[in-house]
Enzyme design. Structure first.
Site, PDB file in Angstrom:
ATOM      1  N   CYS A 139     -49.259  -3.031  39.274  1.00 61.72           N
ATOM      2  CA  CYS A 139     -48.979  -4.444  39.099  1.00 61.72           C
ATOM      3  C   CYS A 139     -48.562  -4.694  37.661  1.00 61.72           C
ATOM      4  CB  CYS A 139     -50.149  -5.351  39.433  1.00 61.72           C
ATOM      5  SG  CYS A 139     -50.401  -5.565  41.180  1.00 61.72           S
ATOM      6  N   ARG A 147     -44.650  -0.087  38.008  1.00 62.94           N
ATOM      7  CA  ARG A 147     -46.045  -0.378  38.308  1.00 62.94           C
ATOM      8  C   ARG A 147     -46.277  -0.809  39.745  1.00 62.94           C
ATOM      9  NH1 ARG A 147     -49.821  -2.275  34.446  1.00 62.94           N
ATOM     10  NH2 ARG A 147     -49.495  -1.155  32.527  1.00 62.94           N
ATOM     11  N   TRP A 156     -48.444  -4.076  43.309  1.00 66.05           N
ATOM     12  CA  TRP A 156     -48.885  -2.929  44.110  1.00 66.05           C
ATOM     13  C   TRP A 156     -50.175  -3.406  44.752  1.00 66.05           C
ATOM     14  CZ3 TRP A 156     -53.125   0.335  44.538  1.00 66.05           C
ATOM     15  CH2 TRP A 156     -52.929   1.476  45.322  1.00 66.05           C
ATOM     16  N   ASN A 191     -53.247  -8.454  37.320  1.00 69.67           N
ATOM     17  CA  ASN A 191     -53.253  -6.999  37.511  1.00 69.67           C
ATOM     18  C   ASN A 191     -54.705  -6.569  37.533  1.00 69.67           C
ATOM     19  OD1 ASN A 191     -52.668  -4.285  35.179  1.00 69.67           O
ATOM     20  ND2 ASN A 191     -52.902  -4.170  37.362  1.00 69.67           N
ATOM     21  N   GLY A 192     -55.122  -5.891  38.619  1.00 63.28           N
ATOM     22  CA  GLY A 192     -56.495  -5.409  38.688  1.00 63.28           C
ATOM     23  C   GLY A 192     -57.168  -5.847  39.971  1.00 63.28           C
ATOM     24  N   GLU A 203     -49.524  21.442  43.397  1.00 60.95           N
ATOM     25  CA  GLU A 203     -48.528  20.486  42.907  1.00 60.95           C
ATOM     26  C   GLU A 203     -47.324  20.432  43.856  1.00 60.95           C
ATOM     27  OE1 GLU A 203     -48.059  18.088  41.097  1.00 60.95           O
ATOM     28  OE2 GLU A 203     -45.963  18.024  40.487  1.00 60.95           O
ATOM     29  N   LYS A 259     -46.018  17.118  45.757  1.00 57.81           N
ATOM     30  CA  LYS A 259     -44.634  16.636  45.588  1.00 57.81           C
ATOM     31  C   LYS A 259     -43.994  16.399  46.949  1.00 57.81           C
ATOM     32  CE  LYS A 259     -44.313  15.753  42.461  1.00 57.81           C
ATOM     33  NZ  LYS A 259     -44.951  15.540  41.210  1.00 57.81           N
ATOM     34  N   GLU A 266     -45.559  13.304  48.743  1.00 61.58           N
ATOM     35  CA  GLU A 266     -45.319  11.965  48.206  1.00 61.58           C
ATOM     36  C   GLU A 266     -43.885  11.488  48.383  1.00 61.58           C
ATOM     37  OE1 GLU A 266     -46.554  11.627  44.076  1.00 61.58           O
ATOM     38  OE2 GLU A 266     -45.589  13.490  43.523  1.00 61.58           O
ATOM     39  N   HIS A 315     -60.323  31.652  55.148  1.00 60.20           N
ATOM     40  CA  HIS A 315     -61.600  30.954  55.345  1.00 60.20           C
ATOM     41  C   HIS A 315     -61.408  29.653  56.104  1.00 60.20           C
ATOM     42  CE1 HIS A 315     -63.799  33.835  52.915  1.00 60.20           C
ATOM     43  NE2 HIS A 315     -62.754  33.821  52.098  1.00 60.20           N
ATOM     44  N   LYS A 342     -45.828   4.134  39.872  1.00 60.07           N
ATOM     45  CA  LYS A 342     -45.734   5.160  38.836  1.00 60.07           C
ATOM     46  C   LYS A 342     -47.004   5.259  37.995  1.00 60.07           C
ATOM     47  CE  LYS A 342     -43.520   8.172  36.369  1.00 60.07           C
ATOM     48  NZ  LYS A 342     -43.449   9.485  37.007  1.00 60.07           N
TER      49      LYS A 342
END
Ligand code: HGA
Length: 607
Positions: A2, A27, A74, A98-99, A479, A483, A486, A502, A602
């Site tokens: 946000c 954001r 967001w 924001n929050g 990673e 990637k 997302e 396992h 982001k």
């Protein structure tokens, strides 16, 4: 997440607010909105989805007014719909926030009981409801805001706009960052100084618990106890220029291709290529005087930390505790008396990482931030910081920020090893020479782009993809899976190759591609055996290794790519590129929104 902006101005506010929101869209892009004061009334435009949708509306229905607030959302509470988009207006009060207001349900119940009606599903709406409740009790905007703020629990940054006061904005910061910009008889606020860069370079950062009353001629700042305080005015060096995509289809593609250059820039801050020596920057602790190091981060930065754990332990003989920030802060780990802590964040605004850093500082241990964004909260609040020189990263999926974090951590590991007396001059020269070669080898990998695109064609049909590796390649496997998830929305998991048997091996069949990250390191033979176990069960292996590795194993693999031959020390930096390219091409072929994938933002500024 946000982004909030505000102006008490002398010029048309909406175009300036919109431009500032463009710089805050990283954001969140669930919705956006702007409200201004026009002739004693609040006017508002809001749109679901990307900021461009708000742009279209503003073109059709321009917004007058010289004082206003703006928001890019967001969503945390309430669906990403227009009705839940900020600014929220109740009576003559508008808010952007924001929050998270953690006690919103109690406040909502209390206000409903005295006759208020709520329009949205957000936590935010209790703020203008409370303020307008106090205004009706004849409090001034300042008193009403102050009283409302004292009722709010949680972490937030907010700005309040009043229909009858075009000369006023009231803002507050508790947990989320907020910058005040000083203009000529105009004042600005923004979630970060970058948003304000086109309007002013004179910036004041609010501190924890501060709130402020902004008028055209300045800001009066109060601390959490309501005492007037002075906050330093900084001249920011942040550029007002907007980063473009150049000739690339996406920011992510551009940023992947910038890696040889930005890794080189980052390495040059530590490594002297003429004599192959590493020079440590100023640090808030002596690496020879610490017994342990905590590394704390989230997401991709956490995987950079995971690679660093192997490096610090193996090369600098320094025990490392690695933690996900959101777990660390509530785990209450006992820390050694001389344990230091390192926090990694591209934005320097990641809420969980900042909270963890503040927790460690409160315990009296020294903190070091590794951060890409200049002037960010992590840079300002940690005891010391090291900047990665990735430049602005706009694509939501981190690429160049990750590899420059790795380059930085590799240099720190060598520098710490020297300081601790466990790295001889020959080894220092060999390893720093290996680092010096990384930009050139990275450029060679990028030239193989078409080969990654061909393999990606077959990944698009997969429902699940597994990534395996050992040692530092395990972190790259994690990673790689992140990637792919997302940006292509394909389910993917990374596993330590030895762990496959396992449990996860039960998933293998001829429909499940398995990306094997197998650099030529001492664990290569072990990974090769795990690859055989996958092949024996019909798994479709994509092998990433060097020429020798590929020659040994390609007959078992469905596809393989030979990467340049490098020292195993630097392999994780270079093997990050193939997994980025595989994810990128898969997403492009699937037609997803590569730079702004669904549900993400982001910079993660809420817990
Ligand atoms: N809780 C508010 C604001 C969300 C936010 O700051 N996200 O980063 C909402 O859901 O609208």
């Amino acid at each position: 997440m946000c982004g909030i902006v505000g102006i008490v101005g002398r010029h048309a506010a909406a175009p300036l607010l919109f431009e500032a929101l463009r710089r805050l869209e990283y954001r969140g892009y669930d919705s956006s909105g702007i409200a201004t004061v026009v002739d004693g009334k609040l006017e508002r435009r809001r749109a679901e989805g990307k900021l461009a949708n708000l742009g279209d509306i503003l073109e059709r229905l321009p917004l007058a007014g010289e004082t206003g607030i703006g928001h890019t959302r967001w969503a945390t509470h309430g669906a990403p719909t227009e009705i839940n988009a900020h600014p929220h207006i109740v009576g003559g009060v508008a808010v952007v926030h924001n929050g998270i207001i953690e006690n919103f349900q109690e406040l909502r119940r209390e206000l409903i009981a005295v006759g208020h009606t709520f329009e949205t599903q957000t936590d935010t709406e209790v703020i203008p409801q409370l303020v307008s409740h106090y205004l009706k009790a004849d409090l001034s905007p300042e008193e009403a805001a102050r009283k409302a703020l004292s009722r709010l629990e949680g972490a937030f940054a907010l700005a309040l706009l009043f229909a009858e006061r075009p000369d006023l904005l009231i803002v507050a910061r508790k947990g989320s960052p907020l910058a005040i910009g000083i203009g000529d008889d105009e004042m600005f606020i923004g979630s970060d100084a970058l948003a304000l860069a086109p309007m002013t370079d004179r910036i004041q950062y609010l501190e924890e618990g501060d709130w402020a009353v902004l008028r055209h001629d300045g800001a009066q700042v109060f601390d959490a106890e309501g005492e007037p305080v002075e906050r330093t005015v900084h001249r920011t060096a942040l550029s007002g220029a907007f980063t473009g995509k150049g000739n690339h289809r996406h920011f992510m593609e551009k940023e992947i291709h910038e890696q040889p250059a930005v890794i080189g820039d980052t390495l040059r801050t530590f490594a002297n290529p003429t004599n192959h020596r590493i020079v440590l920057p100023d640090l808030p602790f002596d690496p020879a005087g610490i017994s342990r190091l905590s590394i704390v981060a989230c997401g991709t930065a956490f995987y950079a930390g995971m690679v660093a754990k192997y490096w610090f332990e193996q090369i600098a003989r320094l025990p490392v505790d690695l933690d996900i920030a959101s777990e660390f802060r509530y785990r209450q780990p006992p820390l050694d008396a001389n344990q230091a802590a390192l926090f990694i964040s591209q934005s320097g605004e990641t809420a969980d990482t900042l909270a963890a850093m503040r927790h460690v500082r409160k315990l009296g241990r020294r903190t070091l931030g590794i951060v890409n964004m200049a002037e960010s909260t992590l840079q300002r609040e940690a005891d010391g910081h090291v900047r990665t020189l990735a430049g602005p990263e706009i694509g939501v999926a981190s690429t160049k920020a990750f590899t420059t974090q790795l380059a930085t951590l590799a240099c720190l590991a060598l520098g710490f090893a020297k300081a601790r007396g466990v790295l001889g001059a020959d080894d220092e020269a060999r390893l720093s020479q290996a680092l010096d070669e990384v930009p050139a080898r990275a450029a060679e990998i990028l030239q193989q782009d078409a080969a990654f695109e061909r393999i990606a064609q077959s990944l698009t049909a997969a429902r699940d993809v597994l990534y395996i590796g050992r040692g530092t390649a395990y972190a790259i496997a994690l990673e790689g899976a992140l990637k792919l998830k997302e940006i292509s929305y394909i389910h993917a998991e990374g596993y330590a190759a030895g762990e496959l048997k396992h449990g996860p091996i039960a998933l293998i069949d001829d429909q499940v591609p398995v990306i094997v990250v197998a650099p030529p390191d001492p664990l290569f033979d072990k990974t090769a055996s795990n690859l055989q176990e996958v092949v024996a069960r019909g798994g479709k292996v994509v092998l990433l290794s060097d020429l020798e590795g590929v020659e040994r194993l390609s007959s078992y693999a469905w596809a393989s790519i030979a990467l340049p031959q490098v020292d195993p020390f630097v392999a994780p930096i270079l093997y990050a590129l193939p997994v980025q390219l595989l994810a990128y091409h898969t997403a492009v072929l699937k037609g997803t929104d590569v730079d702004q994938p669904r549900n993400l933002a982001k910079s993660v500024t809420v817990e």
